[in-house]
Design a protein around this motif. Structure first.
Motif, short mmCIF file in Angstrom:
data_model
loop_
_atom_site.label_atom_id
_atom_site.label_comp_id
_atom_site.label_asym_id
_atom_site.label_seq_id
_atom_site.Cartn_x
_atom_site.Cartn_y
_atom_site.Cartn_z
N LEU A 229 0.84 -1.19 0.00
CA LEU A 229 0.00 0.00 0.00
C LEU A 229 0.88 1.24 0.00
O LEU A 229 1.79 1.37 0.83
N ARG A 230 0.61 2.15 -0.93
CA ARG A 230 1.43 3.35 -1.05
C ARG A 230 0.53 4.58 -1.09
O ARG A 230 -0.65 4.50 -1.42
N CYS A 231 1.16 5.71 -0.80
CA CYS A 231 0.44 6.98 -0.87
C CYS A 231 1.37 8.06 -1.40
O CYS A 231 2.52 8.19 -0.93
N TYR A 232 0.88 8.77 -2.39
CA TYR A 232 1.64 9.92 -2.90
C TYR A 232 0.75 11.15 -2.77
O TYR A 232 -0.44 11.12 -3.07
N GLU A 233 1.34 12.24 -2.29
CA GLU A 233 0.57 13.47 -2.13
C GLU A 233 1.31 14.66 -2.73
O GLU A 233 2.55 14.70 -2.77
N GLN A 234 0.53 15.59 -3.21
CA GLN A 234 1.07 16.79 -3.83
C GLN A 234 0.12 17.94 -3.54
O GLN A 234 -1.10 17.76 -3.51
N THR A 235 0.69 19.12 -3.32
CA THR A 235 -0.10 20.30 -2.96
C THR A 235 -0.14 21.29 -4.11
O THR A 235 0.90 21.58 -4.73
N TYR A 236 -1.34 21.82 -4.37
CA TYR A 236 -1.52 22.80 -5.43
C TYR A 236 -2.09 24.09 -4.82
O TYR A 236 -3.22 24.09 -4.31
N PRO A 237 -1.34 25.17 -4.85
CA PRO A 237 -1.86 26.44 -4.28
C PRO A 237 -2.89 27.08 -5.20
O PRO A 237 -2.88 26.87 -6.41
N PHE A 238 -3.78 27.87 -4.59
CA PHE A 238 -4.75 28.62 -5.38
C PHE A 238 -5.07 29.93 -4.66
O PHE A 238 -4.86 30.08 -3.45
N SER A 239 -5.61 30.88 -5.42
CA SER A 239 -6.05 32.17 -4.89
C SER A 239 -7.37 32.54 -5.54
O SER A 239 -7.57 32.30 -6.74
N LYS A 240 -8.25 33.12 -4.76
CA LYS A 240 -9.55 33.56 -5.25
C LYS A 240 -9.81 34.98 -4.76
O LYS A 240 -9.38 35.36 -3.66
N HIS A 241 -10.54 35.75 -5.55
CA HIS A 241 -10.88 37.13 -5.20
C HIS A 241 -12.39 37.31 -5.38
O HIS A 241 -12.96 36.91 -6.40
N VAL A 242 -13.01 37.90 -4.37
CA VAL A 242 -14.45 38.12 -4.40
C VAL A 242 -14.73 39.58 -4.08
O VAL A 242 -14.17 40.13 -3.11
N GLU A 243 -15.56 40.23 -4.90
CA GLU A 243 -15.95 41.60 -4.66
C GLU A 243 -17.23 41.63 -3.81
O GLU A 243 -18.23 41.01 -4.17
N ILE A 244 -17.17 42.33 -2.68
CA ILE A 244 -18.32 42.46 -1.79
C ILE A 244 -18.54 43.93 -1.49
O ILE A 244 -17.68 44.59 -0.89
N SER A 245 -19.66 44.45 -1.93
CA SER A 245 -19.96 45.86 -1.66
C SER A 245 -20.32 46.05 -0.19
O SER A 245 -20.78 45.12 0.47
N ASN A 246 -20.12 47.26 0.30
CA ASN A 246 -20.43 47.64 1.69
C ASN A 246 -19.58 46.91 2.71
O ASN A 246 -19.94 46.82 3.88
N LEU A 247 -18.45 46.37 2.29
CA LEU A 247 -17.55 45.70 3.23
C LEU A 247 -16.76 46.75 4.01
O LEU A 247 -16.23 47.71 3.44
N THR A 248 -16.69 46.58 5.33
CA THR A 248 -15.96 47.50 6.19
C THR A 248 -14.90 46.75 6.98
O THR A 248 -14.82 45.53 6.95
N ASP A 249 -14.10 47.53 7.73
CA ASP A 249 -13.07 46.90 8.56
C ASP A 249 -13.66 46.07 9.69
O ASP A 249 -13.00 45.18 10.22
#
Length: 510
Positions: free
Chosen positions: A79-99
């Motif tokens: 039994l074997r296991c291979y793993e690999q990581t893939y980075p991602f980025s997402k951007h979402v526009e939200i009106s009326n967003l405050t601190d």
């Protein structure tokens, strides 16, 4: 003319954005030289991890990665296991967003497919769904009293929750632990899981104290001549202090912990054996803090002296019914008659879904959990199977609920199996559930009062005779004749607010 209004602010959380974005995972994976060839793929999983959420203006930036694991059988039925990581980025526009906005981000895998192109290469296709929910605390000014201009008020006290804050607080955890003398050294980690449990939540002035534990478990191949499969479980204490302005000892806090990332690597000990595990995890504490208050409100008003302009509005508020923590057990059976089963090598569970409904004064929380089983079939070959196990939890609700508001948290605290005859595996799962049962109520209130200074009410006769009906409100009678409730009660020697029978009343003018 002297006229004053008394107002008080009530905190409430409003949802300003709720939506999802999708992140595809498409990759051509070639095994590195140190990995043996693929003879048979058992399972491919994609585990999404949110590593960071930042807000800038009306934009939310989400960073994460997708951990792809390929569980396969190599030459010699290893039994074997291979793993690999893939980075991602997402951007979402939200009106009326405050601190001050709270942005909650969760990720789940919709599907993961894997196909072996050759013994060294595989095609991976999957989809990750990222849920975004943004809330903002607002203060509603509610009229609690008024003085002057002959104003008469009908008051009511509402039991409600006033929001203090809703926020997320990520924090890291890391530790290097020894596998132990009773466990063999690690050759390769096959899978790893982590769950964060809360044992206790305390509040003091402007601080929330959370204590719990992070339970990490791994399945690995041992660095021994027979390369046996072994398991290892380790518990790490959690102790966090989260500063929340406005929290006191009497505040109600709903705290939950989510493991957003987990990285485990092996290290050699002083003897040179791979007997150490370097564990790094990222935990996110989701906090919702409220104060339970009894708040006076005005649901009707009139003046005995002036014409008035009244502004009415429907006021929605949350009423706490019950907050609970409980455990229950669910059982199921997996049938392996198609392949046969001689031994269960390992069994584990995946994410738990949960939803709440109200039926016949009973809270019903239901959902499912994915059970994974690694086993030997009738030919002694390593195989994999999974099953969706449904559960249902019921709890009696003694108070009336207008509209149920309940977001339960359900976790698996223990699971075990029993290999019975006729190729069946009996599964027993122990769950922990905690939730707040809330009712969303609505009340029509007086939102604003403006007396018309130049419009005095016409003077009526000093005394009016009125024949009342059974069950008529003294308030309604006084309002009709622009007098006061106390005057009507005093003149007619009435103590109750409702007329019990048909009688003649003397209505004095004010």
């Amino acid at each position: 003319m002297d006229f004053n209004l008394d107002k008080q602010a009530i905190g409430a959380n409003s949802v300003i954005f709720e939506g999802v974005v999708e992140q595809p995972v498409d990759s051509d994976v070639t095994l590195p030289d140190y990995c043996p060839d693929i003879l048979r793929i058992l399972k491919c999983t994609i585990t999404p991890r949110i590593t960071g959420v930042q807000t800038a203006g009306d934009r939310v930036n989400i960073d994460g990665n997708a951990l792809v694991r390929i569980l396969y059988v190599s030459e010699g039925s290893k039994l074997r296991c291979y793993e690999q990581t893939y980075p991602f980025s997402k951007h979402v526009e939200i009106s009326n967003l405050t601190d001050d906005s709270c942005v909650c981000v969760k990720a789940r895998t919709d599907y993961a497919n894997c196909r072996a192109v050759s013994q060294r290469r595989t095609d991976i296709h999957g989809m990750i769904t990222i849920s975004i929910r943004a809330t903002e605390k607002r203060d509603d000014d509610i009229i609690t009293g008024a003085q002057g201009a002959g104003i008469q008020l009908r008051c009511k006290t509402l039991n409600m929750l006033s929001s203090i804050a809703e926020l997320e607080k990520p924090f890291p955890m890391s530790e290097v632990v020894e596998v132990g003398q009773s466990n063999p050294p690690v050759a390769q980690i096959i899978r790893s899981d982590a769950l964060a449990f809360i044992d206790d939540v305390k509040t003091i002035n402007n601080k929330i104290l959370i204590k719990g534990e992070l339970v990490v478990s791994i399945l690995y191949y041992a660095d021994t001549p027979d390369a046996q499969l072994s398991t290892f479980t380790h518990s790490m204490p959690i102790s966090q202090i989260i500063e929340v302005e406005g929290v006191s000892e009497n505040s109600l806090v709903d705290a939950r912990l989510h493991v957003t990332s987990l990285d485990i690597s092996t290290k050699a000990d002083s003897a040179g054996e791979m007997n150490l595990l370097d564990i790094s995890a990222r935990i996110c504490a989701v906090i919702k803090a409220d104060n339970e208050i009894e708040h006076p409100v005005i649901n009707d008003a009139y003046s005995t002296e002036y014409e008035m302009n009244f502004e009415r509005k429907m006021f929605d508020y949350i009423h706490l019914i019950e907050k609970f923590k409980d455990s229950f057990v669910s059982k199921d059976t997996m049938d392996f008659s198609a392949t046969g089963i001689t031994e269960v090598l390992n069994e584990w569970h995946g994410d738990v879904t949960a939803a709440a409904i109200l039926r016949d004064n009973e809270l019903i929380i239901s959902g499912c959990v994915t059970v994974h089983v690694l086993y030997l079939d009738k030919d002694g070959q390593q195989s994999y199977a999974e099953r969706q196990v449904d559960y249902e939890y019921k709890r009696a609700v003694r108070e009336n609920i207008s509209k149920l508001v309940c977001n339960p948290s359900v976790m698996v605290t223990a699971d075990n199996y029993n290999l019975s005859s006729e190729n069946r595996v009996e599964i027993k799962i122990e769950f922990l559930v905690y939730a707040s049962i809330l009712s969303q109520e609505s009340e029509m209130l007086i939102a604003d009062i403006q007396p018309l200074e130049n419009q005095l009410l016409k003077t009526k006769s000093a005394l009016t005779i009125y024949f009342s009906d059974v069950g008529e409100s003294v308030w309604d009678i006084a309002r009709k004749y622009n007098t006061t409730v106390d005057s009507v009660k005093s003149e007619n020697n009435i103590k109750d607010d409702v007329i019990p029978e048909k009688i003649m009343l003397l209505i004095p003018s004010v």
